[in-house]
Write a protein that holds these residues in place. Structure first.
Motif, PDB file in Angstrom:
ATOM      1  N   PHE B   7     -10.010  11.363  26.172  1.00 27.58           N
ATOM      2  CA  PHE B   7      -9.703  12.491  25.297  1.00 27.58           C
ATOM      3  C   PHE B   7     -10.686  12.562  24.119  1.00 27.58           C
ATOM      4  O   PHE B   7     -11.213  13.620  23.799  1.00 27.58           O
ATOM      5  CB  PHE B   7      -8.269  12.360  24.791  1.00 27.58           C
ATOM      6  CG  PHE B   7      -7.807  13.544  24.003  1.00 27.58           C
ATOM      7  CD1 PHE B   7      -7.658  14.789  24.610  1.00 27.58           C
ATOM      8  CD2 PHE B   7      -7.532  13.428  22.661  1.00 27.58           C
ATOM      9  CE1 PHE B   7      -7.241  15.887  23.889  1.00 27.58           C
ATOM     10  CE2 PHE B   7      -7.118  14.525  21.924  1.00 27.58           C
ATOM     11  CZ  PHE B   7      -6.966  15.753  22.548  1.00 27.58           C
ATOM     12  N   LEU B  11     -13.335  15.527  23.247  1.00 25.52           N
ATOM     13  CA  LEU B  11     -13.423  16.195  21.940  1.00 25.52           C
ATOM     14  C   LEU B  11     -14.829  16.079  21.370  1.00 25.52           C
ATOM     15  O   LEU B  11     -15.370  17.037  20.810  1.00 25.52           O
ATOM     16  CB  LEU B  11     -12.418  15.592  20.956  1.00 25.52           C
ATOM     17  CG  LEU B  11     -10.987  16.083  21.098  1.00 25.52           C
ATOM     18  CD1 LEU B  11     -10.100  15.394  20.075  1.00 25.52           C
ATOM     19  CD2 LEU B  11     -10.902  17.588  20.909  1.00 25.52           C
ATOM     20  N   ILE B  14     -16.984  18.592  23.033  1.00 26.89           N
ATOM     21  CA  ILE B  14     -16.729  19.947  22.529  1.00 26.89           C
ATOM     22  C   ILE B  14     -17.366  20.122  21.161  1.00 26.89           C
ATOM     23  O   ILE B  14     -18.019  21.113  20.875  1.00 26.89           O
ATOM     24  CB  ILE B  14     -15.210  20.228  22.460  1.00 26.89           C
ATOM     25  CG1 ILE B  14     -14.629  20.261  23.873  1.00 26.89           C
ATOM     26  CG2 ILE B  14     -14.928  21.555  21.755  1.00 26.89           C
ATOM     27  CD1 ILE B  14     -13.125  20.262  23.922  1.00 26.89           C
ATOM     28  N   PHE B  15     -17.196  19.078  20.334  1.00 28.60           N
ATOM     29  CA  PHE B  15     -17.754  19.108  18.978  1.00 28.60           C
ATOM     30  C   PHE B  15     -19.272  19.272  19.036  1.00 28.60           C
ATOM     31  O   PHE B  15     -19.871  20.097  18.351  1.00 28.60           O
ATOM     32  CB  PHE B  15     -17.371  17.809  18.261  1.00 28.60           C
ATOM     33  CG  PHE B  15     -18.154  17.548  17.011  1.00 28.60           C
ATOM     34  CD1 PHE B  15     -18.043  18.409  15.935  1.00 28.60           C
ATOM     35  CD2 PHE B  15     -18.983  16.445  16.913  1.00 28.60           C
ATOM     36  CE1 PHE B  15     -18.760  18.171  14.779  1.00 28.60           C
ATOM     37  CE2 PHE B  15     -19.704  16.210  15.762  1.00 28.60           C
ATOM     38  CZ  PHE B  15     -19.594  17.074  14.701  1.00 28.60           C
ATOM     39  N   VAL B  18     -20.165  22.777  20.064  1.00 27.59           N
ATOM     40  CA  VAL B  18     -19.974  23.734  18.962  1.00 27.59           C
ATOM     41  C   VAL B  18     -21.126  23.645  17.985  1.00 27.59           C
ATOM     42  O   VAL B  18     -21.690  24.642  17.549  1.00 27.59           O
ATOM     43  CB  VAL B  18     -18.628  23.472  18.241  1.00 27.59           C
ATOM     44  CG1 VAL B  18     -18.557  24.237  16.925  1.00 27.59           C
ATOM     45  CG2 VAL B  18     -17.465  23.888  19.124  1.00 27.59           C
ATOM     46  N   GLN B  19     -21.510  22.404  17.642  1.00 29.53           N
ATOM     47  CA  GLN B  19     -22.594  22.215  16.679  1.00 29.53           C
ATOM     48  C   GLN B  19     -23.896  22.792  17.203  1.00 29.53           C
ATOM     49  O   GLN B  19     -24.621  23.462  16.500  1.00 29.53           O
ATOM     50  CB  GLN B  19     -22.785  20.726  16.384  1.00 29.53           C
ATOM     51  CG  GLN B  19     -21.704  20.134  15.526  1.00 29.53           C
ATOM     52  CD  GLN B  19     -21.647  20.815  14.166  1.00 29.53           C
ATOM     53  OE1 GLN B  19     -20.896  21.760  13.960  1.00 29.53           O
ATOM     54  NE2 GLN B  19     -22.440  20.360  13.227  1.00 29.53           N
ATOM     55  N   THR B  86     -25.712  36.891   8.026  1.00 33.83           N
ATOM     56  CA  THR B  86     -24.437  36.272   7.652  1.00 33.83           C
ATOM     57  C   THR B  86     -24.674  35.528   6.344  1.00 33.83           C
ATOM     58  O   THR B  86     -25.808  35.332   5.923  1.00 33.83           O
ATOM     59  CB  THR B  86     -23.961  35.274   8.726  1.00 33.83           C
ATOM     60  OG1 THR B  86     -25.014  34.352   8.986  1.00 33.83           O
ATOM     61  CG2 THR B  86     -23.606  35.976  10.020  1.00 33.83           C
ATOM     62  N   GLY B  87     -23.591  35.109   5.724  1.00 34.05           N
ATOM     63  CA  GLY B  87     -23.718  34.329   4.492  1.00 34.05           C
ATOM     64  C   GLY B  87     -23.698  35.207   3.253  1.00 34.05           C
ATOM     65  O   GLY B  87     -23.533  36.427   3.330  1.00 34.05           O
TER      66      GLY B  87
END
Lengths: 287, 466
Positions: B7, B11, B14-15, B18-19, B86-87
């Protein structure tokens, strides 16, 4: 003197909301020994929920009615996080739950940044202000403080006057004994996590009524929550509210005597001092 | 325990995903992506022998451009820039990008025809810098090295531009800066960076002159400003100017760029009882500051803030915007014309103010602000330099930029050519706007300073606003 009173009043009103956010963090820690590192992004999600439910580009609902929806969503989201990321690591070493909630934190921030961007959002909302002598209190902050007190009172009643609340306290005190008494500990822990995230999302929703925000905005309130939790006592929701007031008061008083940029320094010095001198917090740890 | 390990690994995966997904630079539009691919192919082909020969990071696509110039055919110049999609800089950066895109649309209708018959057209390559300084340097390196940008346009804001300017200089690529007023960037010995904005040191001095004309008895000024390069430059110059004019600075304090709670500053302002409050920084903090000042019913007679007031979005503050003064690099009411250029003895170049405004409104359905005008003008000045040079050769264009002394719809443009401050804007002047209400009660922006450019009398003091 007038500046001091005005500044202190502003700080204390904010302190109630800080306290509400910190109550979510400390409740989760008190019940299941989990430090929820996803606390900040959940506060930020509360802000965005308020923006989309009450903003001019959203549903346009009154922000204070929207809080009810935000609370329900926060509760459900917390229960989901519990079963997905917390339940399986509950009995593992603390590092596992830290990593797990940190991963949730990063996932929310990653997805949130991709979808919502980091452009500041602003809920255009005002209910005027009240002038009391030299002090002008913003209506939104005053109502936020009153709602924070109301929610804290409801939490107290829930924990001490209802069956599920008593179950939470029982599981918090001794999970094995509670299970032997027939209390379903898994559901109770999930409910506790849900209530913790609910409090964080309500705090986020309230903050959105007077400050601009981004998906990263929760980080600063998460840090404040840690200071407050240590101030009030780990696992003690009442202490968290008191800690929030102390921190808010400090944020109000300190800028009168020094540049505002020094305030965070003072806060974290206080954090270290409390850890060294009275690690159980001003009101002691709650169980 | 095995399930737990699995698990955690899941994770972590996935992390990581995402990064990685969040940090990858993303070209702005599919159309630009296609254009970039077309341009990148010859650029890469040329780059290989260049690396073998001298390993100089020169822009490879300049060589085919030069070759094509000999044959009198069409040549495409690549312009590279980043935009803050963005930002915190999103709002002003959007205007700047719109202005530049409008110029690209217009210039590419016919291109620039050089003396030898070569038709020069332009293509743009752009990325989202997320308003983050750390992204700017790597993206500008990519623009020069991988995308073969022949010329660069700056990102929005002084901080980001300062970071980009270093890359432009390092890779020997000329950069026109817009949306970047800080003086410091041009005092570092750079030779390839040219500033369109009036420098920060002259940003708020006009507001102090305006205050003096409205109330000669005013003596106390409070400065509350963003702790960022641009605003601290502006405020330190304004403070010096104010003190030289006999004003007392009763409060001078900076706030964090991410600040959302201005109550501590507002309480300090109330205690200091200044005749005027000046400062701000960028759009988000400035508009939040103005809103909270209004909500707290603070008695302020004169409020001048950087960047935010000239933006049309500022009107969303409603009554909190009323009476707020802001320095602007340009306004649609600006009186820059062929006649004004003749009177000043400088060359007139480019479209009229009315033509620019109507073209912008046709394309975007809104009135252009000064960021948009700056974006358009950055392309226009490059266009003028290429025409004056009669070539797209970088050295010839640089020499032409050094000799630029023109008036456009955006105002005067002339660059400092001394080694101490090469590229610093010398000729462009600010105007000062104030939000007022028209006969129908709608918020409108009026030019209130300098007197010769006034479109309405200034409202003063703010306390008298109904």
């Amino acid at each position: 003197m007038e500046q001091l009173i005005a500044s202190l009043a502003d700080g204390l009103l904010l302190g109630f909301v800080y306290g509400l956010a910190a109550m979510g963090l400390t409740l989760i820690f008190g019940v299941m020994d989990v430090i929820n590192l996803a606390h900040g992004p959940i506060i930020a999600l509360g802000m965005f929920a308020m923006f989309f439910i009450s903003g001019a580009t959203g549903m346009g609902l009154n922000p204070y009615l929207a809080l009810v929806i935000i609370a329900i969503l926060g509760l459900l989201f917390g229960v989901c996080i519990y079963f997905i990321a917390v339940h399986r690591v509950l009995n593992a070493p603390h590092l596992s739950s830290l990593l797990s909630t940190f991963s949730v934190n990063m996932m929310i921030i990653g997805v949130g940044t991709a979808i919502l961007t980091t452009t500041p959002r602003n809920l255009v909302f005002s209910i005027g202000s009240i002038s009391l002598g030299p002090v002008t209190l913003l209506g939104t902050r005053l109502v936020a403080a009153l709602i924070a007190i109301l929610v804290a009172a409801l939490l107290y009643l829930f924990l001490y006057r209802t069956q599920p609340g008593k179950a939470i306290r029982a599981v918090s005190n001794n999970r094995a004994a509670a299970e032997l008494m027939g209390i379903p500990s898994t559901q109770t822990l999930a409910l506790s996590f849900g209530i913790g995230t609910m409090l964080a999302s309500i705090a986020g929703g309230l903050i959105a009524t007077f400050f601009s925000f981004t998906i990263l905005a929760g980080g600063v309130y998460e840090l404040k929550s840690f200071v407050i939790v240590v101030l009030g006592g780990l696992g003690n929701p009442t202490g968290a509210l008191l800690g929030g007031l102390i921190l808010g008061g400090l944020e109000g008083i300190a800028p009168v005597f020094m540049p505002v940029s020094w305030v965070p320094v003072i806060e974290f010095v206080l954090f270290v001092v409390i850890l060294m001198v009275r690690p159980t917090g001003l009101m002691g740890g709650g169980r | 325990m095995k399930r737990l390990s699995l698990f955690v690994m899941l994770l972590a995966l996935i992390f990581t995903a995402v990064q990685c997904g969040g940090s990858a630079p993303a070209p702005a539009a599919p159309a630009q992506e296609e254009a970039k691919e077309e341009a990148a192919a010859p650029a890469q082909e040329e780059a290989a022998p260049a690396e073998e020969a001298a390993a100089e990071p020169e822009v490879a696509s300049e060589e085919p451009a030069a070759e094509e110039a000999m044959t009198g055919e069409e040549t495409v110049v690549t312009i590279g820039y980043t935009a803050s999609k963005t930002g915190s800089q999103e709002v002003p950066s959007r205007g700047q990008t719109h202005g530049l895109e409008l110029w690209l649309d217009q210039i590419n209708q016919n291109g620039i025809t050089l003396a030898d018959g070569t038709v020069v057209k332009f293509q743009a390559v752009t990325y989202d810098d997320e308003s983050a300084k750390e992204r700017v340097q790597s993206l500008y390196t990519t623009l020069v090295e991988q995308d073969g940008a022949n010329f660069l346009i700056s990102p929005y804001s002084s901080g980001l531009t300062d970071a980009a300017a270093v890359i432009a200089e390092t890779y020997g690529t000329t950069m026109i800066t817009t949306g970047a007023a800080s003086d410091d960037t041009y005092k570092k010995g750079l030779t390839l960076v040219y500033q369109l904005y009036t420098p920060a040191s002259r940003y708020l001095t006009g507001a102090i002159d305006l205050l003096a004309s409205l109330n000669p008895d005013a003596k106390k000024i409070a400065f509350v400003y963003e702790n960022a390069k641009f605003s601290t430059d502006v405020v330190s110059a304004a403070q010096e100017y104010a003190e030289s004019k006999g004003y007392e600075v009763v409060l001078s304090e900076g706030y964090d760029s991410e600040a959302t709670d201005f109550a501590p500053f507002i309480n300090k302002i109330a205690a200091a009882e200044p005749d005027a409050v000046m400062g701000g920084g960028h759009f988000n903090d400035g508009s939040t500051f103005a809103r909270q000042l209004h909500e707290k019913e603070t008695s302020v007679e004169f409020l001048a803030l950087l960047v935010a007031p000239p933006e049309l979005d500022f009107a969303e503050l409603g009554d909190a915007a009323l009476g707020v003064v802001g320095p602007s690099q340009w306004e649609p009411q600006a009186n820059y014309t062929q006649e004004a250029a003749d009177a000043a003895g400088v060359e007139w170049y480019g479209p009229t103010v009315a033509d620019f405004v109507s073209a912008y409104q046709d394309k975007y359905g809104e009135e252009p602000g000064y960021h948009a005008a700056g974006g358009f003008a950055s392309g226009l000045v490059l266009q003028q330099a290429i025409e004056a040079a009669g070539s797209v050769d970088p050295d010839a264009v640089r020499a032409a930029l050094d000799g630029t002394n023109i008036m456009t719809f955006y105002g005067n443009v002339q660059f400092n050519t001394t080694p101490e401050a090469h590229g610093l804007q010398e000729a462009h002047e600010m105007v000062y706007v104030q939000w007022q209400k028209d006969a129908d009660g709608n918020l409108v922006k009026q030019v209130v300073w300098p007197v010769e450019g006034q479109s309405a009398e200034p409202i003063y003091p703010l306390a008298q606003i109904p």
